[in-house]
Write a protein that holds these residues in place. Structure first.
Motif, PDB file in Angstrom:
ATOM      1  N   CYS A  40       0.838  -1.210   0.000  1.00  0.00           N
ATOM      2  CA  CYS A  40       0.000   0.000   0.000  1.00  0.00           C
ATOM      3  C   CYS A  40       0.865   1.249   0.000  1.00  0.00           C
ATOM      4  O   CYS A  40       1.173   1.811   1.061  1.00  0.00           O
ATOM      5  N   ASP A  41       1.263   1.681  -1.165  1.00  0.00           N
ATOM      6  CA  ASP A  41       2.034   2.911  -1.307  1.00  0.00           C
ATOM      7  C   ASP A  41       1.072   4.076  -1.563  1.00  0.00           C
ATOM      8  O   ASP A  41      -0.110   3.880  -1.836  1.00  0.00           O
ATOM      9  N   TYR A  42       1.586   5.287  -1.505  1.00  0.00           N
ATOM     10  CA  TYR A  42       0.752   6.487  -1.613  1.00  0.00           C
ATOM     11  C   TYR A  42       0.091   6.610  -2.981  1.00  0.00           C
ATOM     12  O   TYR A  42      -1.124   6.781  -3.090  1.00  0.00           O
ATOM     13  N   ALA A  43       0.892   6.484  -4.048  1.00  0.00           N
ATOM     14  CA  ALA A  43       0.358   6.652  -5.411  1.00  0.00           C
ATOM     15  C   ALA A  43      -0.691   5.602  -5.765  1.00  0.00           C
ATOM     16  O   ALA A  43      -1.744   5.949  -6.325  1.00  0.00           O
ATOM     17  N   PRO A  44      -0.492   4.300  -5.485  1.00  0.00           N
ATOM     18  CA  PRO A  44      -1.551   3.317  -5.766  1.00  0.00           C
ATOM     19  C   PRO A  44      -2.844   3.587  -5.009  1.00  0.00           C
ATOM     20  O   PRO A  44      -3.936   3.309  -5.522  1.00  0.00           O
ATOM     21  N   LEU A  45      -2.742   4.125  -3.795  1.00  0.00           N
ATOM     22  CA  LEU A  45      -3.948   4.454  -3.035  1.00  0.00           C
ATOM     23  C   LEU A  45      -4.700   5.616  -3.683  1.00  0.00           C
ATOM     24  O   LEU A  45      -5.935   5.618  -3.730  1.00  0.00           O
ATOM     25  N   LEU A  46      -3.963   6.601  -4.173  1.00  0.00           N
ATOM     26  CA  LEU A  46      -4.607   7.735  -4.852  1.00  0.00           C
ATOM     27  C   LEU A  46      -5.323   7.279  -6.117  1.00  0.00           C
ATOM     28  O   LEU A  46      -6.381   7.807  -6.471  1.00  0.00           O
ATOM     29  N   GLU A  47      -4.756   6.292  -6.806  1.00  0.00           N
ATOM     30  CA  GLU A  47      -5.376   5.791  -8.033  1.00  0.00           C
ATOM     31  C   GLU A  47      -6.722   5.124  -7.756  1.00  0.00           C
ATOM     32  O   GLU A  47      -7.603   5.121  -8.618  1.00  0.00           O
ATOM     33  N   LEU A  48      -6.892   4.557  -6.559  1.00  0.00           N
ATOM     34  CA  LEU A  48      -8.147   3.876  -6.214  1.00  0.00           C
ATOM     35  C   LEU A  48      -9.242   4.838  -5.764  1.00  0.00           C
ATOM     36  O   LEU A  48     -10.414   4.484  -5.760  1.00  0.00           O
ATOM     37  N   TYR A  62      10.909   8.007  -8.199  1.00  0.00           N
ATOM     38  CA  TYR A  62      10.006   9.126  -7.941  1.00  0.00           C
ATOM     39  C   TYR A  62      10.167  10.285  -8.917  1.00  0.00           C
ATOM     40  O   TYR A  62       9.286  11.115  -9.040  1.00  0.00           O
ATOM     41  N   LEU A  63      11.302  10.349  -9.612  1.00  0.00           N
ATOM     42  CA  LEU A  63      11.436  11.369 -10.650  1.00  0.00           C
ATOM     43  C   LEU A  63      10.784  10.927 -11.950  1.00  0.00           C
ATOM     44  O   LEU A  63      10.373  11.750 -12.770  1.00  0.00           O
ATOM     45  N   PHE A  64      10.708   9.604 -12.153  1.00  0.00           N
ATOM     46  CA  PHE A  64      10.081   9.071 -13.361  1.00  0.00           C
ATOM     47  C   PHE A  64       8.984   8.088 -12.950  1.00  0.00           C
ATOM     48  O   PHE A  64       9.163   6.866 -13.030  1.00  0.00           O
ATOM     49  N   PRO A  65       7.850   8.610 -12.453  1.00  0.00           N
ATOM     50  CA  PRO A  65       6.830   7.750 -11.861  1.00  0.00           C
ATOM     51  C   PRO A  65       6.076   6.869 -12.847  1.00  0.00           C
ATOM     52  O   PRO A  65       5.562   5.830 -12.473  1.00  0.00           O
ATOM     53  N   ASN A  66       5.980   7.260 -14.120  1.00  0.00           N
ATOM     54  CA  ASN A  66       5.172   6.509 -15.082  1.00  0.00           C
ATOM     55  C   ASN A  66       6.030   5.483 -15.833  1.00  0.00           C
ATOM     56  O   ASN A  66       6.257   5.593 -17.033  1.00  0.00           O
ATOM     57  N   MET A  67       6.481   4.474 -15.093  1.00  0.00           N
ATOM     58  CA  MET A  67       7.362   3.483 -15.703  1.00  0.00           C
ATOM     59  C   MET A  67       6.814   2.063 -15.593  1.00  0.00           C
ATOM     60  O   MET A  67       7.531   1.109 -15.876  1.00  0.00           O
ATOM     61  N   ASN A 107       6.054  -1.539 -14.863  1.00  0.00           N
ATOM     62  CA  ASN A 107       6.693  -2.623 -14.125  1.00  0.00           C
ATOM     63  C   ASN A 107       8.086  -2.265 -13.640  1.00  0.00           C
ATOM     64  O   ASN A 107       8.578  -2.851 -12.672  1.00  0.00           O
ATOM     65  N   VAL A 108       8.754  -1.319 -14.312  1.00  0.00           N
ATOM     66  CA  VAL A 108      10.084  -0.888 -13.873  1.00  0.00           C
ATOM     67  C   VAL A 108      10.006  -0.273 -12.485  1.00  0.00           C
ATOM     68  O   VAL A 108      10.866  -0.492 -11.629  1.00  0.00           O
ATOM     69  N   LYS A 109       8.935   0.485 -12.238  1.00  0.00           N
ATOM     70  CA  LYS A 109       8.736   1.090 -10.930  1.00  0.00           C
ATOM     71  C   LYS A 109       8.574   0.026  -9.854  1.00  0.00           C
ATOM     72  O   LYS A 109       9.097   0.161  -8.747  1.00  0.00           O
ATOM     73  N   LYS A 110       7.858  -1.049 -10.180  1.00  0.00           N
ATOM     74  CA  LYS A 110       7.675  -2.128  -9.213  1.00  0.00           C
ATOM     75  C   LYS A 110       9.010  -2.807  -8.895  1.00  0.00           C
ATOM     76  O   LYS A 110       9.285  -3.164  -7.748  1.00  0.00           O
ATOM     77  N   ILE A 111       9.833  -2.989  -9.913  1.00  0.00           N
ATOM     78  CA  ILE A 111      11.145  -3.613  -9.711  1.00  0.00           C
ATOM     79  C   ILE A 111      12.018  -2.736  -8.828  1.00  0.00           C
ATOM     80  O   ILE A 111      12.693  -3.224  -7.919  1.00  0.00           O
ATOM     81  N   SER A 118      10.963  -0.499  -6.660  1.00  0.00           N
ATOM     82  CA  SER A 118      10.381  -0.543  -5.319  1.00  0.00           C
ATOM     83  C   SER A 118      10.823  -1.798  -4.579  1.00  0.00           C
ATOM     84  O   SER A 118      11.170  -1.760  -3.402  1.00  0.00           O
ATOM     85  N   LEU A 119      10.825  -2.915  -5.295  1.00  0.00           N
ATOM     86  CA  LEU A 119      11.267  -4.173  -4.710  1.00  0.00           C
ATOM     87  C   LEU A 119      12.738  -4.095  -4.323  1.00  0.00           C
ATOM     88  O   LEU A 119      13.154  -4.657  -3.311  1.00  0.00           O
ATOM     89  N   PHE A 120      13.508  -3.349  -5.110  1.00  0.00           N
ATOM     90  CA  PHE A 120      14.942  -3.247  -4.859  1.00  0.00           C
ATOM     91  C   PHE A 120      15.220  -2.535  -3.536  1.00  0.00           C
ATOM     92  O   PHE A 120      15.958  -3.042  -2.690  1.00  0.00           O
ATOM     93  N   TYR A 121      14.610  -1.346  -3.328  1.00  0.00           N
ATOM     94  CA  TYR A 121      14.961  -0.612  -2.111  1.00  0.00           C
ATOM     95  C   TYR A 121      14.155  -1.042  -0.887  1.00  0.00           C
ATOM     96  O   TYR A 121      14.500  -0.654   0.232  1.00  0.00           O
ATOM     97  N   THR A 122      13.093  -1.849  -1.070  1.00  0.00           N
ATOM     98  CA  THR A 122      12.344  -2.342   0.082  1.00  0.00           C
ATOM     99  C   THR A 122      12.774  -3.741   0.515  1.00  0.00           C
ATOM    100  O   THR A 122      12.542  -4.117   1.664  1.00  0.00           O
ATOM    101  N   VAL A 123      13.382  -4.507  -0.390  1.00  0.00           N
ATOM    102  CA  VAL A 123      13.766  -5.886  -0.066  1.00  0.00           C
ATOM    103  C   VAL A 123      15.268  -6.122  -0.238  1.00  0.00           C
ATOM    104  O   VAL A 123      15.928  -6.648   0.663  1.00  0.00           O
TER     105      VAL A 123
END
Length: 276
Positions: free
Chosen positions: A146-154, A226-231, A233-237, A239-244
């Protein structure tokens, strides 16, 4: 990876809290960095594993907000912690004669407390704004937490103000911290280049190389994401990198290149074997 991350960071905290060799401010900051990594991965990975194993999962509204707050707070706090560590390295290398008096116990605790408080207080503003949104459409989050941007999209509310707030909050958190880190390392590099001997330059650089590697990994993925938010699946990768991945690598980076940590680990291991 999750089990290894928890064990590695708990080991760092244990070594820093028990070893007399690791009483300097640098290791005190390192212990809190390990704590933030534990909170970060624990807020995300168990639920992500549930999603992977079951092929999908559910999370309550309160649970989603709690996950967002813990994630956002620890990411923000880690930015400030890395900034405090870079300032500590600046004082140790550029002002070694004044290091003990400059990095006093009061300043050390002030930096730690302010890092945690600022991190969670800034995210609290975003959390309160999310609580004011209405969710009346799809309830499927196309993300692995549950990140900020996905919540705003809902949300079916007007999220323009929330998006603007996210834009400025990221800059309030990230830009000053990054500037302090860059300026600190600029002075550190200048000081190292002034050292006449190659051995002296290598020895001095080794005291901050692990921190520089961690900062590069952490801020590199955050800036790109965060500088290039519209990426997609790259964004998910990323996110996975800095969270895991980054919380898994941090203890390895610090321990593999640090003689004091390796000696403290050997001493602790010998004590445990003697007891057994």
């Amino acid at each position: 990876m999750y089990s290894m991350t928890i064990c590695e960071n708990l080991l760092i905290i244990l070594l820093v809290s028990t070893s007399q060799r690791l009483r300097s401010p640098m290791y005190f900051f390192l212990g809190h960095l390990a704590l933030s990594d534990i909170v970060l991965v624990t807020s995300i990975v168990p639920k992500m594993l549930d999603v992977i194993i079951r092929g999908g999962s559910t999370i309550s509204y309160v649970g989603c907000l709690a996950q967002f707050y813990l994630f956002g707070g620890t990411v923000s706090a880690e930015c400030f912690l890395l900034t405090a560590m870079s300032y500590d390295r600046y004082l140790a290398i550029c002002r070694p004669l004044h290091y003990i008096s400059a990095m006093s116990v009061k300043l050390k605790y002030s930096l730690i407390i302010s890092s945690w408080l600022l991190g969670f207080m800034l995210v609290l503003i975003s959390l309160l704004l999310v609580c004011g949104l209405q969710f009346c459409g799809s309830n499927v989050i196309h993300y692995f937490f549950c990140d900020y941007a996905p919540l705003l999209e809902l949300s079916c509310s007007d999220t323009t103000f929330n998006s603007i707030l996210l834009f400025y909050c990221l800059r309030i958190i990230g830009m000053p911290s990054l500037i302090v880190i860059l300026v600190s390392y600029m002075y550190i590099i200048i000081t190292i280049l002034k050292i006449p001997s190659v051995t002296g330059r290598q020895k001095t650089f080794s005291t901050c190389s692990s921190h520089l590697a961690v900062v590069s990994l952490y801020y590199g993925s955050l800036i790109i994401m965060y500088l290039f938010p519209n990426m997609g699946n790259v964004k998910k990768i990323l996110s996975l990198f800095y969270t895991v991945v980054t919380p898994l690598l941090n203890p390895m980076i610090y321990s593999l290149s640090n003689r004091d940590i390796k000696q403290a680990f050997r001493k602790l291991s010998s004590k445990m074997l003697a007891v057994l």
